[in-house]
Design an enzyme around this catalytic site. Structure first.
Site, short mmCIF file in Angstrom:
data_model
loop_
_atom_site.label_atom_id
_atom_site.label_comp_id
_atom_site.label_asym_id
_atom_site.label_seq_id
_atom_site.Cartn_x
_atom_site.Cartn_y
_atom_site.Cartn_z
N SER A 54 0.84 -1.20 0.00
CA SER A 54 0.00 0.00 0.00
C SER A 54 0.87 1.24 0.00
O SER A 54 1.94 1.27 0.62
CB SER A 54 -0.91 0.02 1.23
OG SER A 54 -1.63 1.25 1.31
N TYR A 73 -2.29 -0.52 10.33
CA TYR A 73 -2.35 -0.87 8.90
C TYR A 73 -1.07 -0.42 8.20
O TYR A 73 -0.50 -1.17 7.39
CB TYR A 73 -3.58 -0.22 8.26
CG TYR A 73 -3.73 -0.52 6.79
CD1 TYR A 73 -4.31 -1.72 6.36
CD2 TYR A 73 -3.32 0.39 5.82
CE1 TYR A 73 -4.46 -1.99 5.00
CE2 TYR A 73 -3.46 0.12 4.47
CZ TYR A 73 -4.04 -1.06 4.07
OH TYR A 73 -4.17 -1.33 2.72
#
Length: 248
Positions: free
Chosen positions: A141, A155
């Protein structure tokens, strides 16, 4: 030491691919992209694909459990004889801030996003070593590159960990002919992005030179490139796919 073949455009005919998170928005498009190049695709996910009655082989799989992942991979090898490509698309996202975190959420985010990819590696490396090589692609990501978009710190940490594991695995298993890479998408219009925006499929492309957020196809096609023979001299890399919003 296994020496990988020179890059080519011969496609993926005869190759066997597994995709964790294969029932999700990006996973399904990865399946289509690999199939278009000739691969046989197996979807691994907690739940079967919904909506269009996907006819691809499906295996129930919880990536947070090595036993579950190993069982699924062993079944694929038993049926198909090999596993040439493994794509780790399984993921969950969280926008919880540091001071609001709790242990259960921390564990879920790390177990699925980071340990889920490690479990996939643990399961596919032995058959890939035995057959003389393979390709592994992780879903990272842009959050790990810039400190988050709307996502929270756990995350970000999980996806940064994925990038580190990719480098470690590429170094460790390159001599076995196993190439390991990742892609780092920016925001993509999927249910995960919707969940970070209060249930709205919001497209605010401010700061994106290409004028829009990503679609699953924008991520799937580069993954297929990294899974294919065109990328036979690329390993240990994270490819940024973000509409020009971040340049490494």
């Amino acid at each position: 030491m296994m020496v990988v073949p020179t890059s080519s455009n011969e496609g993926l005919a005869g190759k066997v691919a597994v995709i964790t998170g294969g029932a999700g928005g990006i996973g399904r498009k990865v399946a289509e992209a690999l199939e278009a190049r000739g691969a046989k695709v197996y979807l691994l996910d907690l739940n079967k694909p919904s909506g269009d009655h996907d006819s691809r082989p499906f295996l129930a799989c919880d990536v947070s459990s090595f036993g579950s992942v190993s069982t699924a991979i062993n079944l694929v090898v038993a049926v198909a004889g090999r596993v040439d490509i493994a794509v780790g698309c399984a993921g969950v996202v969280s926008g919880t801030g540091l001071l609001d975190l709790d242990d259960d959420e921390n564990k879920l985010i790390l177990d699925v996003n980071l340990l889920g990819f490690i479990n996939l590696l643990r399961a596919v490396v032995p058959p890939m070593q035995k057959q003389g090589g393979g390709k592994v692609v992780a879903l990272g990501s842009v959050a790990s590159r810039i400190g988050g978009v709307k996502s929270g710190p756990v995350y970000v940490a999980a996806k940064a960990g994925v990038a580190g594991v990719v480098k470690w695995a590429a170094k460790t298993y390159g001599p076995d002919g196993i190439l390991v890479n990742a892609v780092a998408p920016g925001p993509v219009l999927t249910s995960m992005w919707e969940g970070l925006n209060g249930g709205q499929l919001e497209e605010d492309a401010t700061g994106y030179p290409l004028g829009r957020l990503g679609r699953p196809e924008d991520i799937a096609e580069p993954i297929a490139f990294l899974a294919g023979p065109e990328s036979n001299w690329i390993t240990g890399q994270t490819l940024d796919i973000n509409g020009g919003s971040y340049f490494s």
